[in-house]
Enzyme design. Sequence first.
Site, PDB file in Angstrom:
ATOM      1  CG  ASP A   7     -15.968 -57.879  -6.066  1.00 58.54           C
ATOM      2  OD1 ASP A   7     -15.422 -58.491  -6.865  1.00 58.54           O
ATOM      3  OD2 ASP A   7     -16.978 -58.146  -5.559  1.00 58.54           O
ATOM      4  CG  ASP A   9     -20.047 -58.239 -11.161  1.00 61.48           C
ATOM      5  OD1 ASP A   9     -20.224 -57.203 -11.809  1.00 61.48           O
ATOM      6  OD2 ASP A   9     -19.133 -59.196 -11.759  1.00 61.48           O
TER       7      ASP A   9
END
Length: 262
Positions: A7, A9
Amino acid sequence: MPALVFDCDGVLADTERYGHLPAFNQTFQEFGLPVRWSDSDYAEKVKVGGGKERMKTLLTPDFIAAVGLPSDPEALDEQVARWHRRKTEIYTGIIAGGQIPPRPGVRRIAAEADAADWTLAVASTSAEPSVRSVLTHAMGPGLAARFSVFAGDIVPRKKPAPDIYDYAVDQLGLDPADAVVIEDSRNGLLSALGAGLGCAVTTSAYTGLEDFTGAWLVVSSLGDPPPEAVTTEVLSDPFGSRPRPFVRLADLESLRAAAGAK
């Protein structure tokens, strides 16, 4: 071929508190909107996948009328898109300024995976320019170029729906059993699990108290050896991998093998 899928953020850098939140608030100010999200406000907003989707939580009938926004849904979507384009510009400027350091271990473990011929990818429902700016900042240009990037509105539903990971698996031609996902939130974990992918979690600024049932491993960070010397705190370890004092690629490989044998 094994794959390591990050991922963005909260995983590559702790961007939500120090990047996205100030970028949203500056955008609201520039557009004359009577909104400033506090840290506690944003702790709730991050549970909504996607920047435009977070902005749309403002759009109550009273807010639309008070601000003088169009009532036509298509025109309203266009206005939100304008806000979000500006927010992305502000955010990428923050990242380019180098004010937000990469999270411990992400560059190290990605380099290990690359050296071992693992496929590298990022799967995020943030805007693609934002994701690429964080990826380059966290990994450096050379290693970042080794990543496939799947981001933004290329799928119809944002996390916790599995769409972005389903798309990444399809585009990369992966066997889901060969992939390890690194996430930081419950929404991200549910997205990965929904696509049939194993997931390790590194908690971030807003996610430490979330429910990570189903994760292969939950840690405070991936950690780093000296001179950084960031030690991993293990929060959940259902397979008994016991990564010490930091998470190595071999630990992720052992988790993948243990899950496959289960």
